[in-house]
Design an enzyme around this catalytic site. Structure first.
Site, PDB file in Angstrom:
ATOM      1  N   LYS A   1       0.757  -1.275  -0.043  1.00 21.52           N
ATOM      2  CA  LYS A   1       0.142   0.094  -0.039  1.00 21.52           C
ATOM      3  C   LYS A   1       0.766   1.245  -0.013  1.00 21.52           C
ATOM      4  CE  LYS A   1      -4.120  -1.827   2.030  1.00 21.52           C
ATOM      5  NZ  LYS A   1      -5.268  -1.788   3.116  1.00 21.52           N
TER       6      LYS A   1
ATOM      7  N   ARG B   1      -0.171   0.747  22.057  1.00 21.77           N
ATOM      8  CA  ARG B   1       0.835   0.467  22.888  1.00 21.77           C
ATOM      9  C   ARG B   1       1.855   1.461  22.788  1.00 21.77           C
ATOM     10  NH1 ARG B   1       2.633  -5.551  22.111  1.00 21.77           N
ATOM     11  NH2 ARG B   1       0.617  -5.452  21.258  1.00 21.77           N
TER      12      ARG B   1
ATOM     13  N   ALA C   1      -2.477   2.351  15.971  1.00 22.68           N
ATOM     14  CA  ALA C   1      -2.170   3.561  15.449  1.00 22.68           C
ATOM     15  C   ALA C   1      -1.310   3.338  14.394  1.00 22.68           C
ATOM     16  CB  ALA C   1      -1.397   4.543  16.414  1.00 22.68           C
ATOM     17  N   GLY C   2      -1.228   2.047  13.579  1.00 19.65           N
ATOM     18  CA  GLY C   2      -0.727   1.563  12.322  1.00 19.65           C
ATOM     19  C   GLY C   2      -1.459   2.266  11.218  1.00 19.65           C
ATOM     20  N   GLY C   3      -0.941   1.550  10.104  1.00 17.65           N
ATOM     21  CA  GLY C   3      -1.587   1.798   8.719  1.00 17.65           C
ATOM     22  C   GLY C   3      -3.296   1.709   8.691  1.00 17.65           C
ATOM     23  N   ALA C   4      -3.700   0.690   9.201  1.00 23.62           N
ATOM     24  CA  ALA C   4      -5.085   0.387   9.234  1.00 23.62           C
ATOM     25  C   ALA C   4      -5.978   1.335  10.003  1.00 23.62           C
ATOM     26  CB  ALA C   4      -5.525  -0.883   9.919  1.00 23.62           C
TER      27      ALA C   4
END
Length: 272
Positions: free
Chosen positions: A65, A151, A127-130
């Protein structure tokens, strides 16, 4: 027939060909949709070849992505904010436009399940890409508050900085979460590993909608845990998958398919 595809590695587990074939039948659009698995270091070459061979558009899944984001010649506003692209379209002018339909897919699925977003208090875990892909569309629905818990606290803070102009968004440590939420969304992949994010049980009330972006034929570990805490309304990410696909299909073909109908067929397909 016009050619479309999904790119990913691995890709054999992808439900996208099944979904888009049903969309095409439903809308009577004449398309061919395939799955392509380039080597992780060969994505851009595979993409170039696809468009040279009359490809009209494609979906992008892990781990490509971010590379698709760089490949696109133009970005939609939501793709720019998401920092990732899951949909590419070749225009009649020969320009490749990058879009991100993940957040739109989530919002569509929530609305199809009669979840009220306006004025609601939402907890987004991860808080990642998703997570980044859905913050903008969620804030566009005008919730009272969108809180991100992760985390690594600094990553949650980074997201709030990106989206602060769009609405009331804040970051919070897991240990400091308090009050009750109308909607709790798990954007982490914890359920894939049989794990459950560490949130307090007091955050959940019977009326809280629980949404795990992961999905499986069985109840995901996060949703099973939430049910044990008294949550009565739980959803998994299969509807989001179909919703983002419907948005992609509309971008390519100019017609919006019925996501509900295809979701029912896909769930039946997974159960057999």
């Amino acid at each position: 027939m016009d050619n479309y595809a999904v790119f990913g590695n691995p890709i054999k587990q992808s439900k996208s060909p099944f979904i888009h074939t049903l969309f095409a039948q439903q809308t009577q659009e004449k398309i061919v949709y395939s799955a392509i698995e380039p080597a992780t270091d060969d994505f851009k070459t595979a993409l170039k070849d696809f468009f040279l061979e009359q490809g009209k558009g494609c979906n992008i899944t892990a781990p490509f992505k971010e590379q698709a984001y760089q490949y696109a010649q133009q970005l939609t506003e939501r793709a720019a904010l998401a920092g990732a692209v899951n949909t590419l379209k070749l225009t009649d002018d020969g320009i490749i436009i990058g879009d991100n339909t993940d957040g739109a897919g989530l919002v569509l699925d929530l609305k199809n399940n009669n979840v009220t977003l306006k004025g609601s208090r939402i907890l987004l875990i991860g808080a990642g890409g998703a997570a980044r892909g859905v913050c903008g569309p969620l804030l566009a629905e005008h919730p009272k508050e969108l809180i991100i818990a992760n985390r690594t606290f600094s990553k949650a803070q980074t997201l709030t900085t990106i989206f602060t102009k769009l609405g009331n968004i804040s970051a919070c440590e897991f240990s400091e979460l308090s009050g009750e939420f109308d909607l709790i969304i798990n954007s982490t992949s914890a359920s894939l590993h049989g794990e459950v994010p560490l949130i307090g049980t007091k955050l959940i009330r019977p009326e809280t909608t629980i949404y795990d972006m992961m999905y499986s034929a069985q109840v995901t570990p996060f949703n099973a845990w939430a049910k044990e805490q008294g949550a009565k309304f739980i959803l998994d990410g299969l509807g989001m998958l179909v919703g983002q696909a419907a948005e992609s299909f509309a971008i390519w073909r100019g017609v919006k398919p019925d996501a509900k109908q295809v979701l029912n067929e896909l769930r039946h397909h997974l159960a057999t």
